[in-house]
Motif scaffolding. Structure first.
Motif, mmCIF file in Angstrom:
data_model
loop_
_atom_site.group_PDB
_atom_site.id
_atom_site.type_symbol
_atom_site.label_atom_id
_atom_site.label_comp_id
_atom_site.label_asym_id
_atom_site.label_seq_id
_atom_site.Cartn_x
_atom_site.Cartn_y
_atom_site.Cartn_z
ATOM 1 N N GLY A 107 2.028 9.404 -5.542
ATOM 2 C CA GLY A 107 2.620 10.685 -5.166
ATOM 3 C C GLY A 107 3.673 11.159 -6.146
ATOM 4 O O GLY A 107 3.897 12.357 -6.322
ATOM 5 N N ASN A 138 0.973 4.198 -2.834
ATOM 6 C CA ASN A 138 0.856 5.613 -2.504
ATOM 7 C C ASN A 138 2.066 6.407 -2.986
ATOM 8 O O ASN A 138 1.931 7.528 -3.472
ATOM 9 N N ALA A 139 3.267 5.810 -2.840
ATOM 10 C CA ALA A 139 4.484 6.511 -3.267
ATOM 11 C C ALA A 139 4.454 6.751 -4.774
ATOM 12 O O ALA A 139 4.814 7.830 -5.255
ATOM 13 N N LEU A 140 4.008 5.750 -5.535
ATOM 14 C CA LEU A 140 3.960 5.905 -6.997
ATOM 15 C C LEU A 140 2.902 6.930 -7.390
ATOM 16 O O LEU A 140 3.114 7.752 -8.290
ATOM 17 N N GLU A 194 -6.802 -1.959 -4.801
ATOM 18 C CA GLU A 194 -7.759 -1.163 -4.014
ATOM 19 C C GLU A 194 -7.189 0.208 -3.656
ATOM 20 O O GLU A 194 -7.880 1.229 -3.733
ATOM 21 N N ARG A 254 -8.538 4.011 -4.891
ATOM 22 C CA ARG A 254 -8.861 5.116 -3.991
ATOM 23 C C ARG A 254 -8.081 6.380 -4.334
ATOM 24 O O ARG A 254 -8.542 7.485 -4.095
ATOM 25 N N ARG A 255 -6.859 6.199 -4.857
ATOM 26 C CA ARG A 255 -6.054 7.362 -5.214
ATOM 27 C C ARG A 255 -6.370 7.865 -6.625
ATOM 28 O O ARG A 255 -5.734 8.793 -7.118
ATOM 29 N N ALA A 263 0.832 -1.200 0.000
ATOM 30 C CA ALA A 263 0.000 0.000 0.000
ATOM 31 C C ALA A 263 0.867 1.252 0.000
ATOM 32 O O ALA A 263 0.585 2.228 -0.715
ATOM 33 N N GLU A 264 1.964 1.230 0.777
ATOM 34 C CA GLU A 264 2.891 2.360 0.784
ATOM 35 C C GLU A 264 3.486 2.584 -0.609
ATOM 36 O O GLU A 264 3.628 3.721 -1.065
ATOM 37 N N ALA A 265 3.849 1.480 -1.275
ATOM 38 C CA ALA A 265 4.431 1.587 -2.618
ATOM 39 C C ALA A 265 3.424 2.202 -3.582
ATOM 40 O O ALA A 265 3.767 3.080 -4.388
ATOM 41 N N LYS A 300 -4.525 -7.534 -4.316
ATOM 42 C CA LYS A 300 -5.775 -6.941 -3.829
ATOM 43 C C LYS A 300 -5.541 -5.566 -3.212
ATOM 44 O O LYS A 300 -6.167 -4.579 -3.596
ATOM 45 N N VAL A 301 -4.598 -5.512 -2.263
ATOM 46 C CA VAL A 301 -4.336 -4.248 -1.566
ATOM 47 C C VAL A 301 -3.863 -3.171 -2.550
ATOM 48 O O VAL A 301 -4.297 -2.018 -2.488
ATOM 49 N N LEU A 349 -12.333 -5.186 -8.044
ATOM 50 C CA LEU A 349 -11.828 -4.329 -6.966
ATOM 51 C C LEU A 349 -11.672 -2.884 -7.404
ATOM 52 O O LEU A 349 -11.504 -1.994 -6.582
#
Lengths: 371, 306
Positions: free
Chosen positions: A219, A215-217, A237, A241-242, A211-213, A233-234, A256
């Motif tokens: 960002g 978000n980082a991409l 999803e 959301r982003r 999930a962090e990865a 899955k994570v 998903l």
């Protein structure tokens, strides 16, 4: 730390189990006389949206083959537990064909089991089997998923507005690097300026870091992200959301991400599972090794989602048609991302070229490193 | 690395600190309370995983994620109470029970949680605190979970309780000198039972954050050892709730470091960068474990101190 409680061990360990065991083996024998019993062992849960699900989907198709009964067990760790599961499938259920769907099942567990039960066929989803080292009733089947990742790349390149694409991968092993390279070559086909930012998480299943990865991409400005981890899955999803478009891996993750899903690279083990079972029912001999990609109907792409543009769908369909005729992905000139020549201009590597099995580089356009 | 790269990484670290820290925070606050009373509960990793599973299952069935959070707190309370109850028996070692509870919690969660791996449950809402900003990156960073704010408040509340209330004093004296506590007429075992149960409830809420907010789904590898790291973090925080908060934010940022650097093109040595939180744990333990001054903050009754 997988749950150690399962039907088999529970049965074995209780007094009640002794009686149940006797009747179960009776039933097993009776069934084996008329039916082919196929055993399937999964490392994870069947509905994991990933690796184990890709096998489970195929098993659903296998169950529809007349004369075939399937026995399954999920969450079997890569330990002696595999041998115990397989032994009880053979002894209690009368299984004649066993698929062990995890890398670590092969050596030593499936090799030992194949030696112990020479009249049972064992198959493992890798190309680890070799005729001079391993028993003849053991073998491998393998789907060249990089062909479907290439199609992912084609669709991703044309569905991205910025040309900045991300890729989240587990480990820098040849198999994974090859998928990333094929994805990159596909992305550049329709979008010559596309780049792929690569993040390695370090292991097959690390939900928080995945999930962090993602978000980082997001960002860093990527508007499409693909992946190769056990269960995306994570990732899918989080990307949804982003507001970032996504490509899947292993099984279908389309549900998903109703807004941003483009397509995904899926194993089509159905071809193997059904084919092998049908061959055994007819009394034919199974091949020891069966490998293939689009040309052998062993990989497929998830049906296009809302994230795929019209242009992307057309180009991806064309790429699939070309792969079915065996058109190579690695057509020169191809350099790696450090400037070394991988395939010279004018030449190409076939889709099953042995050189690709030992991929240890990333092609030009990938922003990332193997070490 | 360009200037924009530096800013991207800094924002990612801050965002990571806010996103990833919450489970660390709840588990470490829970453990802080338990250890202040003189017991170590190593089983909070199991409580975290069980809390995640229970929260997800209840949210899935009831449609209300907040009910899921409450159920996770309840499950954590029971796990903690079980630990506390077993430890009341004579000659029982709390560390050993903790390890057993860790396996029990994880095993139970995996066993019961199998049907919930595939479905999606209603997630906790987020509070878009940064929407008034023009920068999407900052707005994204300030898109926080209400549970994070609850954790923040809990850290200060717990600190205040320890310093200024009778209940806090009772917990502290129980943890520092059981004989003195008994002389004061305090039921030492009962205090520890409640402290452990409440600590477990807090860890359960941490688990609910994992499965209902971030990363927001239930599967077997969900915690990847965060519960254990949070227990180590209490020692680093010297049994002070407000320091638990700082340490949790620090660990959250460390978790974001590997992916953030790779996303701006610093890709060499990512295995090392991904290991940052674990390396940090080791350094902290080495640094604080050797010094006498760390031990001076530790509750006197802790079995690791005696």
């Amino acid at each position: 730390m997988t749950a150690a409680i399962n039907r088999r061990s529970l049965l074995k360990s209780t007094a009640f189990g002794a009686a149940a065991l006797a009747s179960a083996s009776w039933a097993g024998r009776a069934r084996a006389a008329e039916n082919l019993v196929v055993g399937v062992v999964y490392v994870g849960p069947r509905g994991d949206f990933g690796w184990s699900q890709s096998h489970a989907t195929a098993v659903e198709a296998l169950k529809k083959v007349p004369g075939v009964t399937v026995v399954e067990e999920e969450n079997v760790p890569e330990t002696l537990a595999v041998s115990n599961t397989m032994r009880s499938m053979i002894e209690l259920d009368g299984a004649k064909l066993i698929f062990g769907a995890s890398f670590g099942y092969f050596n030593p567990f499936m090799i030992d089991m194949a030696k112990q039960y020479p009249d049972v066929q064992f198959r493992h989803p890798t190309t680890l089997w070799s005729a001079d080292k391993h028993p003849a009733n053991l073998g491998g089947y393998f789907a060249y998923l990089d062909q479907a990742h290439y199609v992912d790349g084609v669709a991703a390149g044309l569905s991205s507005k910025t040309g900045k694409i991300g890729y989240i991968a587990a480990k820098p092993i040849s198999l994974v690097l090859r998928n990333i390279n094929s994805f990159m070559l596909g992305a550049r086909l329709g979008n010559p300026n596309a780049t792929v930012k690569l993040i390695f998480t370090g292991d097959w299943s690390l939900p928080v870091r995945e999930a962090e990865a993602a978000n980082a991409l997001a960002g860093a400005g990527c508007d499409v992200v693909a992946c190769h981890v056990d269960s995306p899955k994570v990732i899918v999803e989080t990307l949804e959301r982003r507001g970032v478009k996504s490509c899947g891996h292993n099984a279908s993750q389309a549900s998903l991400a109703p807004k941003g899903f483009i397509t995904g690279a899926e194993n089509k083990y159905e071809t193997i599972y059904k084919g092998f079972a049908e061959a055994l029912v007819k009394g034919e001999k199974l091949p020891n090794v069966a490998v293939g990609g689009y040309d052998k109907d062993m990989v497929t792409n998830t049906a296009y989602g809302a994230g795929a543009t019209e242009e992307a769908r057309r180009a991806a369909d064309a790429a699939i048609a070309a792969l079915k005729t065996g058109k190579p992905i690695f057509v020169g000139p191809i350099n790696d991302n450090k400037g070394n020549v991988i395939v010279a201009a004018g030449s190409s590597l076939g889709n099953y070229a042995p050189e690709l099995e030992t991929t240890n580089y990333l092609v030009e356009g990938v922003e990332g490193s193997v070490t | 690395m360009t200037d924009t790269g530096v800013i991207t990484v800094l924002i990612a670290l801050l965002a990571g600190a806010i996103r990833v820290s919450t489970p660390f925070l709840f588990v470490s606050l829970g453990e802080c309370l338990t250890e202040k009373s003189g017991r170590v509960n190593l089983g909070l990793e199991g409580t975290l995983v069980l809390g995640a599973m229970v929260a997800f299952a209840i949210s899935y069935h009831s449609g209300s994620p907040w009910l899921g959070v409450a159920a996770a707190a309840g499950a954590g309370f029971l796990m903690g109470a079980l630990h506390g109850a077993i430890c009341r028996l004579p000659r029982v070692n709390d560390i050993a029970i903790g390890i057993a509870m860790m396996s029990f919690g994880t095993g139970l969660a995996l066993f019961l949680g199998k049907p919930y791996i595939q479905p999606s449950a209603p997630r906790l809402p987020s509070l878009p605190l940064g929407d008034w900003l023009d920068m999407p990156a900052l707005a994204q960073m300030l898109d926080v979970s209400p549970l994070f704010l609850v954790g923040l408040a809990l850290a200060f509340l717990l600190d205040w309780v320890f310093r200024n209330t009778r209940a806090g004093l009772i917990v502290r004296v129980t943890g520092d000198d059981a004989a003195a506590a008994r002389a004061l007429g305090i039921g030492v075992d009962r205090v520890r039972l409640f402290a452990t149960a409440l600590g477990g409830a807090s860890a359960g809420v941490g688990g609910a954050f994992l499965s209902l907010y971030y990363p927001g789904s239930w599967n077997e590898g969900l915690s990847s050892g965060q519960g254990l790291m949070a227990v180590a973090l209490v020692i680093f925080a010297r049994w002070q709730p407000r320091r638990c908060l700082l340490a949790s934010l620090f660990f959250g940022a460390a978790s974001a470091l590997g992916p953030a650097l790779q996303s701006v093109g610093i890709t060499a040595g990512y295995y090392f960068l991904n290991a940052a939180p674990y390396v940090l744990t080791l350094l902290i333990m080495a640094g604080s474990g050797s010094a006498r001054r760390a031990a001076q903050y530790a509750p006197g009754e802790l079995s690791i101190n005696r």
